[in-house]
Write a protein that holds these residues in place. Structure first.
Motif, PDB file in Angstrom:
ATOM      1  N   VAL A  35     -19.194  -5.402 -12.589  1.00 44.73           N
ATOM      2  CA  VAL A  35     -18.303  -6.124 -11.684  1.00 44.73           C
ATOM      3  C   VAL A  35     -19.088  -6.996 -10.699  1.00 44.73           C
ATOM      4  CG1 VAL A  35     -18.184  -4.244  -9.985  1.00 44.73           C
ATOM      5  CG2 VAL A  35     -16.306  -5.882 -10.129  1.00 44.73           C
ATOM      6  N   ASN A  36     -20.357  -6.645 -10.439  1.00 46.82           N
ATOM      7  CA  ASN A  36     -21.173  -7.415  -9.488  1.00 46.82           C
ATOM      8  C   ASN A  36     -22.592  -7.576 -10.004  1.00 46.82           C
ATOM      9  OD1 ASN A  36     -19.310  -5.616  -7.319  1.00 46.82           O
ATOM     10  ND2 ASN A  36     -19.414  -7.792  -6.914  1.00 46.82           N
ATOM     11  N   TYR A  37     -23.277  -8.551  -9.420  1.00 39.62           N
ATOM     12  CA  TYR A  37     -24.698  -8.793  -9.673  1.00 39.62           C
ATOM     13  C   TYR A  37     -25.291  -9.045  -8.301  1.00 39.62           C
ATOM     14  CZ  TYR A  37     -28.786 -10.657 -12.193  1.00 39.62           C
ATOM     15  OH  TYR A  37     -30.042 -10.858 -12.706  1.00 39.62           O
ATOM     16  N   THR A  54     -12.149  -7.403  -5.075  1.00 41.87           N
ATOM     17  CA  THR A  54     -10.694  -7.384  -5.130  1.00 41.87           C
ATOM     18  C   THR A  54     -10.289  -6.636  -6.394  1.00 41.87           C
ATOM     19  OG1 THR A  54     -10.474  -9.427  -6.414  1.00 41.87           O
ATOM     20  CG2 THR A  54     -10.568  -9.638  -3.993  1.00 41.87           C
ATOM     21  N   LEU A  55      -9.057  -6.167  -6.423  1.00 36.94           N
ATOM     22  CA  LEU A  55      -8.570  -5.489  -7.629  1.00 36.94           C
ATOM     23  C   LEU A  55      -8.587  -6.449  -8.810  1.00 36.94           C
ATOM     24  CD1 LEU A  55      -7.383  -2.959  -8.910  1.00 36.94           C
ATOM     25  CD2 LEU A  55      -5.106  -3.695  -8.152  1.00 36.94           C
ATOM     26  N   HIS A  56      -8.403  -7.734  -8.533  1.00 38.48           N
ATOM     27  CA  HIS A  56      -8.460  -8.743  -9.596  1.00 38.48           C
ATOM     28  C   HIS A  56      -9.851  -8.774 -10.224  1.00 38.48           C
ATOM     29  CE1 HIS A  56      -8.462 -12.817 -11.413  1.00 38.48           C
ATOM     30  NE2 HIS A  56      -7.177 -12.583 -11.589  1.00 38.48           N
ATOM     31  N   ASP A  57     -10.905  -8.682  -9.380  1.00 33.25           N
ATOM     32  CA  ASP A  57     -12.283  -8.642  -9.890  1.00 33.25           C
ATOM     33  C   ASP A  57     -12.495  -7.418 -10.772  1.00 33.25           C
ATOM     34  OD1 ASP A  57     -12.960 -10.915  -8.417  1.00 33.25           O
ATOM     35  OD2 ASP A  57     -13.581  -9.732  -6.677  1.00 33.25           O
ATOM     36  N   MET A  58     -11.952  -6.278 -10.313  1.00 31.00           N
ATOM     37  CA  MET A  58     -12.165  -5.018 -11.015  1.00 31.00           C
ATOM     38  C   MET A  58     -11.465  -4.981 -12.372  1.00 31.00           C
ATOM     39  SD  MET A  58     -14.065  -3.414  -8.852  1.00 31.00           S
ATOM     40  CE  MET A  58     -14.105  -1.752  -9.494  1.00 31.00           C
ATOM     41  N   PRO A  63      -5.432  -7.396 -19.840  1.00 32.02           N
ATOM     42  CA  PRO A  63      -4.281  -8.282 -20.067  1.00 32.02           C
ATOM     43  C   PRO A  63      -3.188  -8.154 -19.007  1.00 32.02           C
ATOM     44  CG  PRO A  63      -4.292  -6.452 -21.630  1.00 32.02           C
ATOM     45  CD  PRO A  63      -5.604  -6.432 -20.926  1.00 32.02           C
ATOM     46  N   ASP A  64      -3.227  -7.070 -18.209  1.00 28.06           N
ATOM     47  CA  ASP A  64      -2.196  -6.858 -17.191  1.00 28.06           C
ATOM     48  C   ASP A  64      -2.571  -7.432 -15.832  1.00 28.06           C
ATOM     49  OD1 ASP A  64      -0.405  -5.481 -18.879  1.00 28.06           O
ATOM     50  OD2 ASP A  64      -1.630  -3.690 -18.722  1.00 28.06           O
ATOM     51  N   GLN A  65      -3.564  -8.310 -15.778  1.00 28.43           N
ATOM     52  CA  GLN A  65      -3.959  -8.918 -14.506  1.00 28.43           C
ATOM     53  C   GLN A  65      -2.823  -9.752 -13.924  1.00 28.43           C
ATOM     54  OE1 GLN A  65      -7.877 -10.795 -15.442  1.00 28.43           O
ATOM     55  NE2 GLN A  65      -8.379 -10.061 -13.417  1.00 28.43           N
ATOM     56  N   THR A  66      -2.662  -9.683 -12.602  1.00 30.87           N
ATOM     57  CA  THR A  66      -1.666 -10.503 -11.900  1.00 30.87           C
ATOM     58  C   THR A  66      -2.323 -11.123 -10.671  1.00 30.87           C
ATOM     59  OG1 THR A  66      -0.909  -8.733 -10.420  1.00 30.87           O
ATOM     60  CG2 THR A  66       0.145  -8.877 -12.580  1.00 30.87           C
ATOM     61  N   MET A  67      -1.700 -12.160 -10.131  1.00 38.08           N
ATOM     62  CA  MET A  67      -2.237 -12.833  -8.946  1.00 38.08           C
ATOM     63  C   MET A  67      -2.198 -11.912  -7.724  1.00 38.08           C
ATOM     64  SD  MET A  67      -3.404 -15.681  -9.883  1.00 38.08           S
ATOM     65  CE  MET A  67      -3.721 -16.393  -8.270  1.00 38.08           C
ATOM     66  N   ASP A  68      -1.216 -10.988  -7.666  1.00 37.69           N
ATOM     67  CA  ASP A  68      -1.095 -10.080  -6.519  1.00 37.69           C
ATOM     68  C   ASP A  68      -2.334  -9.216  -6.334  1.00 37.69           C
ATOM     69  OD1 ASP A  68       1.374 -11.043  -5.969  1.00 37.69           O
ATOM     70  OD2 ASP A  68       2.492  -9.388  -6.848  1.00 37.69           O
ATOM     71  N   GLN A  69      -3.109  -9.029  -7.393  1.00 32.43           N
ATOM     72  CA  GLN A  69      -4.293  -8.169  -7.303  1.00 32.43           C
ATOM     73  C   GLN A  69      -5.378  -8.771  -6.421  1.00 32.43           C
ATOM     74  OE1 GLN A  69      -4.915  -7.824 -11.464  1.00 32.43           O
ATOM     75  NE2 GLN A  69      -3.414  -6.195 -11.726  1.00 32.43           N
ATOM     76  N   HIS A  70      -5.269 -10.054  -6.089  1.00 31.11           N
ATOM     77  CA  HIS A  70      -6.197 -10.662  -5.131  1.00 31.11           C
ATOM     78  C   HIS A  70      -5.954 -10.099  -3.734  1.00 31.11           C
ATOM     79  CE1 HIS A  70      -8.208 -13.626  -7.617  1.00 31.11           C
ATOM     80  NE2 HIS A  70      -7.060 -14.027  -8.110  1.00 31.11           N
ATOM     81  N   GLN A  71      -4.769  -9.515  -3.509  1.00 29.53           N
ATOM     82  CA  GLN A  71      -4.374  -9.044  -2.183  1.00 29.53           C
ATOM     83  C   GLN A  71      -4.820  -7.611  -1.903  1.00 29.53           C
ATOM     84  OE1 GLN A  71      -3.036 -11.133  -0.199  1.00 29.53           O
ATOM     85  NE2 GLN A  71      -2.099 -12.714  -1.461  1.00 29.53           N
ATOM     86  N   ILE A  72      -5.508  -6.988  -2.855  1.00 33.25           N
ATOM     87  CA  ILE A  72      -5.938  -5.600  -2.684  1.00 33.25           C
ATOM     88  C   ILE A  72      -7.463  -5.525  -2.770  1.00 33.25           C
ATOM     89  CG2 ILE A  72      -5.823  -3.254  -3.627  1.00 33.25           C
ATOM     90  CD1 ILE A  72      -3.031  -3.942  -4.656  1.00 33.25           C
TER      91      ILE A  72
END
Length: 234
Positions: A35-37, A54-58, A63-72
């Motif tokens: 997830v990181n370097y 962010t949860l989006h990064d994780m 396939p279940d990624q959503t834009m809301d995951q940037h908020q966590i």
């Protein structure tokens, strides 16, 4: 001469002394992988370092990624290092401040509480629950919602491993989650809380790792008492 410059000395490039480390996701996030370097001065000193994502990064590649995951926000802690690759443990998560502010509406009520719970494999987390209703509700209904949430969390979390706990509180495992929540465990509470009031949002707004089985074992270990030598009998 510029302020801070060394006489006759050469400025040391600290970045050249750093080594880059691949940081892997902790168990519970799908798909698994890095997830990181990140740069570190010494590999051993990197242990214990907490990294924010962010949860989006994780969930990149899920396939279940959503834009809301940037908020966590999700926090991972480096716990081991092998050949430039760091393994991590889940340190906690929280709603971004902007996201939390966006949930507050005039004419509605917020219900929240914070409690510590321990997973089946001995990881203790501080869990902050929150819900927002469509309209204002009285203190009695707020109390009922808190009781429902606490009862479900007290029953469910001790039956989960830390990996399952991560999936339940972050919604990082694909499943059907109602739009009123963004986590599996929040969705389960929603089904009961909706009988009390009309819910606009419900979820686990923050978790924090308080202790691990290893850390408690070290803290709770008692020093070995040396028995006093008995006088020799004649």
């Amino acid at each position: 001469m510029a302020k801070g410059a060394k006489k006759g000395g050469r400025v040391r490039d600290k970045w050249r002394d750093k080594q880059w480390v691949i940081v892997n996701k902790p168990a519970g996030f799908e798909p698994p992988g890095s997830v990181n370097y990140v740069p570190v001065t010494e590999a051993e000193q990197a242990k214990g370092r907490v990294i924010e994502n962010t949860l989006h990064d994780m969930m990149k590649g899920n396939p279940d990624q959503t834009m809301d995951q940037h908020q966590i926000k999700v926090y991972v802690q480096i716990d081991n290092m092998t050949d430039g690759i760091a393994s991590t443990r889940f340190k906690g998560h929280e709603y971004a401040k902007e996201f939390l502010r966006s949930l507050v509406r005039r004419g509605s009520s917020m219900v929240s509480f914070v409690q510590d719970y321990t997973t089946q494999d001995g990881y203790k987390f501080r869990v902050a629950f929150v819900t927002f209703t469509q309209r204002r509700i009285n203190a009695s209904k707020k109390h009922e919602i808190r009781m429902i949430a606490n009862k479900m969390l007290s029953e469910k979390i001790p039956q989960l491993t830390v990996e399952q706990f991560v999936q339940q509180v972050t919604g990082s495992k694909s499943a059907s989650i109602p739009r009123e929540s963004n986590s599996l465990i929040g969705a389960a509470i929603y089904e009961e809380a909706r009988k009390i009031a009309t819910i606009r949002h419900i979820g686990i707004k923050k978790t924090k790792l308080i202790s691990t089985p290893e850390s408690r074992a070290m803290t709770e270990a008692k020093p070995v008492e040396v028995a006093a030598a008995e006088p020799a009998t004649q």
